[in-house]
Design a protein around this motif. Structure first.
Motif, PDB file in Angstrom:
ATOM      1  N   ALA A  89       0.816  -1.211   0.000  1.00  0.00           N
ATOM      2  CA  ALA A  89       0.000   0.000   0.000  1.00  0.00           C
ATOM      3  C   ALA A  89       0.856   1.270   0.000  1.00  0.00           C
ATOM      4  CB  ALA A  89      -0.922   0.013   1.223  1.00  0.00           C
ATOM      5  N   TYR A  90       2.173   1.107   0.136  1.00  0.00           N
ATOM      6  CA  TYR A  90       3.129   2.229   0.151  1.00  0.00           C
ATOM      7  C   TYR A  90       2.968   3.094   1.403  1.00  0.00           C
ATOM      8  CZ  TYR A  90       3.916   0.517  -4.523  1.00  0.00           C
ATOM      9  OH  TYR A  90       4.179  -0.289  -5.578  1.00  0.00           O
ATOM     10  N   TYR A  91       3.554   4.302   1.401  1.00  0.00           N
ATOM     11  CA  TYR A  91       3.690   5.112   2.609  1.00  0.00           C
ATOM     12  C   TYR A  91       3.147   6.525   2.393  1.00  0.00           C
ATOM     13  CZ  TYR A  91       7.234   1.604   3.979  1.00  0.00           C
ATOM     14  OH  TYR A  91       7.903   0.442   4.284  1.00  0.00           O
ATOM     15  N   TRP A  92       2.453   7.034   3.413  1.00  0.00           N
ATOM     16  CA  TRP A  92       2.050   8.435   3.388  1.00  0.00           C
ATOM     17  C   TRP A  92       3.228   9.332   3.746  1.00  0.00           C
ATOM     18  CZ3 TRP A  92      -2.036   9.386   0.893  1.00  0.00           C
ATOM     19  CH2 TRP A  92      -3.261   8.722   1.074  1.00  0.00           C
ATOM     20  N   ILE A  93       3.324  10.501   3.084  1.00  0.00           N
ATOM     21  CA  ILE A  93       4.279  11.531   3.466  1.00  0.00           C
ATOM     22  C   ILE A  93       3.520  12.822   3.768  1.00  0.00           C
ATOM     23  CG2 ILE A  93       6.185  10.526   2.160  1.00  0.00           C
ATOM     24  CD1 ILE A  93       5.726  12.657   0.008  1.00  0.00           C
ATOM     25  N   GLY A  94       4.216  13.811   4.307  1.00  0.00           N
ATOM     26  CA  GLY A  94       3.558  15.016   4.793  1.00  0.00           C
ATOM     27  C   GLY A  94       3.312  16.083   3.751  1.00  0.00           C
ATOM     28  N   LEU A  95       2.913  15.695   2.569  1.00  0.00           N
ATOM     29  CA  LEU A  95       2.596  16.630   1.496  1.00  0.00           C
ATOM     30  C   LEU A  95       1.101  16.541   1.208  1.00  0.00           C
ATOM     31  CD1 LEU A  95       3.847  18.648  -0.529  1.00  0.00           C
ATOM     32  CD2 LEU A  95       4.147  16.735  -2.121  1.00  0.00           C
ATOM     33  N   ARG A  96       0.428  17.701   1.237  1.00  0.00           N
ATOM     34  CA  ARG A  96      -1.018  17.707   1.023  1.00  0.00           C
ATOM     35  C   ARG A  96      -1.424  18.967   0.264  1.00  0.00           C
ATOM     36  NH1 ARG A  96      -5.791  15.919   5.202  1.00  0.00           N
ATOM     37  NH2 ARG A  96      -7.519  16.245   3.736  1.00  0.00           N
ATOM     38  N   LYS A  97      -2.494  18.844  -0.518  1.00  0.00           N
ATOM     39  CA  LYS A  97      -3.016  19.988  -1.250  1.00  0.00           C
ATOM     40  C   LYS A  97      -3.890  20.827  -0.321  1.00  0.00           C
ATOM     41  CE  LYS A  97      -4.600  19.134  -5.353  1.00  0.00           C
ATOM     42  NZ  LYS A  97      -5.565  18.668  -6.377  1.00  0.00           N
ATOM     43  N   ILE A  98      -3.462  22.077  -0.091  1.00  0.00           N
ATOM     44  CA  ILE A  98      -4.195  23.002   0.772  1.00  0.00           C
ATOM     45  C   ILE A  98      -4.486  24.252  -0.046  1.00  0.00           C
ATOM     46  CG2 ILE A  98      -4.124  24.372   2.885  1.00  0.00           C
ATOM     47  CD1 ILE A  98      -2.168  22.326   4.027  1.00  0.00           C
ATOM     48  N   ASN A  99      -5.772  24.562  -0.216  1.00  0.00           N
ATOM     49  CA  ASN A  99      -6.182  25.694  -1.059  1.00  0.00           C
ATOM     50  C   ASN A  99      -5.537  25.611  -2.450  1.00  0.00           C
ATOM     51  OD1 ASN A  99      -7.728  26.819   1.033  1.00  0.00           O
ATOM     52  ND2 ASN A  99      -5.922  27.863   1.882  1.00  0.00           N
ATOM     53  N   ASN A 100      -5.533  24.378  -2.983  1.00  0.00           N
ATOM     54  CA  ASN A 100      -5.003  24.093  -4.320  1.00  0.00           C
ATOM     55  C   ASN A 100      -3.494  24.276  -4.429  1.00  0.00           C
ATOM     56  OD1 ASN A 100      -7.435  23.314  -5.628  1.00  0.00           O
ATOM     57  ND2 ASN A 100      -8.025  25.479  -5.770  1.00  0.00           N
ATOM     58  N   VAL A 101      -2.794  24.301  -3.300  1.00  0.00           N
ATOM     59  CA  VAL A 101      -1.329  24.407  -3.299  1.00  0.00           C
ATOM     60  C   VAL A 101      -0.753  23.210  -2.558  1.00  0.00           C
ATOM     61  CG1 VAL A 101       0.664  25.761  -2.545  1.00  0.00           C
ATOM     62  CG2 VAL A 101      -1.404  26.929  -3.360  1.00  0.00           C
ATOM     63  N   TRP A 102       0.154  22.477  -3.208  1.00  0.00           N
ATOM     64  CA  TRP A 102       0.818  21.361  -2.538  1.00  0.00           C
ATOM     65  C   TRP A 102       1.740  21.923  -1.463  1.00  0.00           C
ATOM     66  CZ3 TRP A 102      -1.246  16.839  -3.027  1.00  0.00           C
ATOM     67  CH2 TRP A 102      -1.882  16.473  -4.209  1.00  0.00           C
ATOM     68  N   THR A 103       1.492  21.504  -0.219  1.00  0.00           N
ATOM     69  CA  THR A 103       2.144  22.118   0.934  1.00  0.00           C
ATOM     70  C   THR A 103       2.709  21.043   1.857  1.00  0.00           C
ATOM     71  OG1 THR A 103       0.570  23.961   0.851  1.00  0.00           O
ATOM     72  CG2 THR A 103       1.813  23.672   2.896  1.00  0.00           C
ATOM     73  N   TRP A 104       3.940  21.272   2.336  1.00  0.00           N
ATOM     74  CA  TRP A 104       4.521  20.413   3.371  1.00  0.00           C
ATOM     75  C   TRP A 104       3.890  20.821   4.697  1.00  0.00           C
ATOM     76  CZ3 TRP A 104       6.821  16.317   1.658  1.00  0.00           C
ATOM     77  CH2 TRP A 104       7.537  16.353   0.451  1.00  0.00           C
ATOM     78  N   VAL A 105       3.074  19.947   5.275  1.00  0.00           N
ATOM     79  CA  VAL A 105       2.287  20.338   6.440  1.00  0.00           C
ATOM     80  C   VAL A 105       3.150  20.575   7.670  1.00  0.00           C
ATOM     81  CG1 VAL A 105       0.184  19.239   5.611  1.00  0.00           C
ATOM     82  CG2 VAL A 105       1.805  17.898   6.985  1.00  0.00           C
ATOM     83  N   ASN A 129     -10.508  13.870  -5.951  1.00  0.00           N
ATOM     84  CA  ASN A 129     -10.406  13.931  -4.488  1.00  0.00           C
ATOM     85  C   ASN A 129      -9.056  13.399  -3.999  1.00  0.00           C
ATOM     86  OD1 ASN A 129     -10.763  11.262  -5.091  1.00  0.00           O
ATOM     87  ND2 ASN A 129     -12.357  10.886  -3.557  1.00  0.00           N
ATOM     88  N   GLN A 130      -8.024  13.559  -4.814  1.00  0.00           N
ATOM     89  CA  GLN A 130      -6.699  13.074  -4.437  1.00  0.00           C
ATOM     90  C   GLN A 130      -5.861  14.249  -3.925  1.00  0.00           C
ATOM     91  OE1 GLN A 130      -5.134  10.840  -7.813  1.00  0.00           O
ATOM     92  NE2 GLN A 130      -6.201   9.020  -7.120  1.00  0.00           N
ATOM     93  N   ASP A 131      -5.993  14.521  -2.638  1.00  0.00           N
ATOM     94  CA  ASP A 131      -5.334  15.679  -2.043  1.00  0.00           C
ATOM     95  C   ASP A 131      -4.149  15.312  -1.162  1.00  0.00           C
ATOM     96  OD1 ASP A 131      -7.158  17.322  -3.276  1.00  0.00           O
ATOM     97  OD2 ASP A 131      -8.492  17.434  -1.545  1.00  0.00           O
ATOM     98  N   CYS A 132      -3.859  14.034  -1.000  1.00  0.00           N
ATOM     99  CA  CYS A 132      -2.744  13.592  -0.177  1.00  0.00           C
ATOM    100  C   CYS A 132      -1.713  12.881  -1.058  1.00  0.00           C
ATOM    101  CB  CYS A 132      -3.232  12.674   0.942  1.00  0.00           C
ATOM    102  SG  CYS A 132      -4.323  13.534   2.118  1.00  0.00           S
ATOM    103  N   VAL A 133      -0.540  12.600  -0.503  1.00  0.00           N
ATOM    104  CA  VAL A 133       0.563  12.090  -1.322  1.00  0.00           C
ATOM    105  C   VAL A 133       1.211  10.875  -0.657  1.00  0.00           C
ATOM    106  CG1 VAL A 133       2.807  12.637  -2.356  1.00  0.00           C
ATOM    107  CG2 VAL A 133       1.006  14.386  -2.263  1.00  0.00           C
ATOM    108  N   GLU A 134       1.443   9.854  -1.472  1.00  0.00           N
ATOM    109  CA  GLU A 134       2.188   8.671  -1.050  1.00  0.00           C
ATOM    110  C   GLU A 134       3.525   8.639  -1.779  1.00  0.00           C
ATOM    111  OE1 GLU A 134       0.354   5.004  -2.339  1.00  0.00           O
ATOM    112  OE2 GLU A 134      -0.153   5.849  -4.307  1.00  0.00           O
ATOM    113  N   ILE A 135       4.479   7.905  -1.217  1.00  0.00           N
ATOM    114  CA  ILE A 135       5.765   7.705  -1.862  1.00  0.00           C
ATOM    115  C   ILE A 135       5.909   6.227  -2.204  1.00  0.00           C
ATOM    116  CG2 ILE A 135       6.980   7.456   0.369  1.00  0.00           C
ATOM    117  CD1 ILE A 135       9.448   8.691  -1.016  1.00  0.00           C
ATOM    118  N   TYR A 136       6.318   5.959  -3.445  1.00  0.00           N
ATOM    119  CA  TYR A 136       6.511   4.582  -3.897  1.00  0.00           C
ATOM    120  C   TYR A 136       7.885   4.094  -3.414  1.00  0.00           C
ATOM    121  CZ  TYR A 136       2.686   5.277  -7.288  1.00  0.00           C
ATOM    122  OH  TYR A 136       1.478   5.527  -7.900  1.00  0.00           O
ATOM    123  N   ILE A 137       7.898   3.138  -2.526  1.00  0.00           N
ATOM    124  CA  ILE A 137       9.150   2.564  -2.045  1.00  0.00           C
ATOM    125  C   ILE A 137       9.354   1.197  -2.683  1.00  0.00           C
ATOM    126  CG2 ILE A 137      10.384   1.690  -0.018  1.00  0.00           C
ATOM    127  CD1 ILE A 137      10.265   4.730  -0.167  1.00  0.00           C
TER     128      ILE A 137
END
Length: 310
Positions: A89-105, A129-137
């Motif tokens: 399922a891979y890993y979540w990282i701390g990058l998310r779309k906030i007000n249409n801007v990809w932001t390091w939370v 509805n894809q506002d969060c980011v995973e990293i492929y390891i």
């Protein structure tokens, strides 16, 4: 338990509890093993027995570490892809779309174009509805790259424990995380490994305070300062002309700058001076090119045309 100690300090907040590295905390419903990958002062952590939505993954990271991982460079990505195990399922990282801007939370900083590391044809916002980011390891394709994903999908939480603390950089600079350590980007007016010194401590002094001469003359201005722990010093000369415009002076046929940085001395020589050279000359000194100290009032230079009566 090393630097990962304290993970079970408040297990009731999570019902079943979270587990210290190499220490299994058994619960009635489920159990989780937290794994640590340590690199000096900065450590990576991931839970390897349960997957979570992005929000729950962040809650976990913020409860026991600093936050979901904020990736800073390609070297870190290569390291993670090398040491972390593959997970379907891979890993979540701390990058998310906030007000249409990809932001390091974790740092509240926007993702820059230069730092983007998206997989091929990503982000595609599939399903809108894809506002969060995973990293492929260790993926066969696009290993180490990112994919935008629905935040409710369940994945492993990839966390980091920062080496930067509230007291880092003497609260006089920005603490920048590096793998295994941190560096300080000092605010203007401060210098040193921890920004512990004020630039006024350099004791910059200029002589003479003023000089008057005629066109065609040659004059020299001297600047002395305190050196810092044999560090390379940076010196720049500026002229604030009659219009108070700041102009940096560089070597040419009529301007000669001499630097003896180890001895804390610099000089500026104006050859064939003319009336356009009239103004205030200032020597600025620092230990970084962007963080220089102004030497007070500087030297006031007045050049009189030769056709004027002496």
């Amino acid at each position: 338990m090393g630097s990962a100690g304290g993970l079970c300090s408040s297990p009731r907040a999570w019902g079943c509890g979270w587990n210290v590295t190499r220490l299994l905390c058994f619960a009635a419903i489920s159990w989780v093993l937290v794994t640590q990958v340590e690199v000096g002062a900065w450590t990576y952590h991931y839970g390897n027995k349960a997957d979570y939505s992005w929000e729950l993954a962040r809650d976990f990271c913020r409860s026991f570490y600093t936050d979901l991982l904020a990736i800073q460079n390609q070297g870190e990505i290569a390291y993670l892809n090398n040491v972390l195990p593959h997970h379907r399922a891979y890993y979540w990282i701390g990058l998310r779309k906030i007000n249409n801007v990809w932001t390091w939370v974790g740092t509240n900083k926007a993702l820059t174009k230069e730092a983007e590391n998206w997989a091929n044809k990503e982000p595609n916002n599939k399903g809108r509805n894809q506002d969060c980011v995973e990293i492929y390891i260790k993926r066969d394709r696009d290993a180490g790259r990112w994919n935008d994903e629905n935040c409710q999908k369940r994945k492993r939480a990839l966390c980091y424990q920062a080496s930067c603390q509230r007291s880092s950089c003497s609260q006089r600079g920005e603490c920048l995380e590096t793998i295994g350590n941190y560096t300080c980007d000092c605010y203007p007016g401060f210098y040193g490994p921890e920004c512990e010194h004020k630039l006024t401590d350099l004791m910059v002094n200029q002589t003479p305070t003023s000089v008057s001469d005629f066109e065609g003359s040659e004059l020299t201005i001297n600047c002395t300062f305190k050196t810092v722990n044999n560090s390379t010093m940076y010196v720049r000369w500026y002229n604030y002309g009659t219009e108070a415009l700041k102009t940096e002076l560089v070597n040419d046929s009529d301007v000669i700058t001499t630097l003896h940085l180890d001895n804390g001395f610099a000089s500026l020589t104006l050859k064939n001076a003319n009336s356009s050279n009239t103004g205030t000359y200032v020597c600025e000194v620092g230990i970084t090119a962007r963080n220089l100290s102004v030497s007070g009032a500087g030297t006031q230079v007045t050049i009189t045309p030769v056709n004027q009566t002496r």
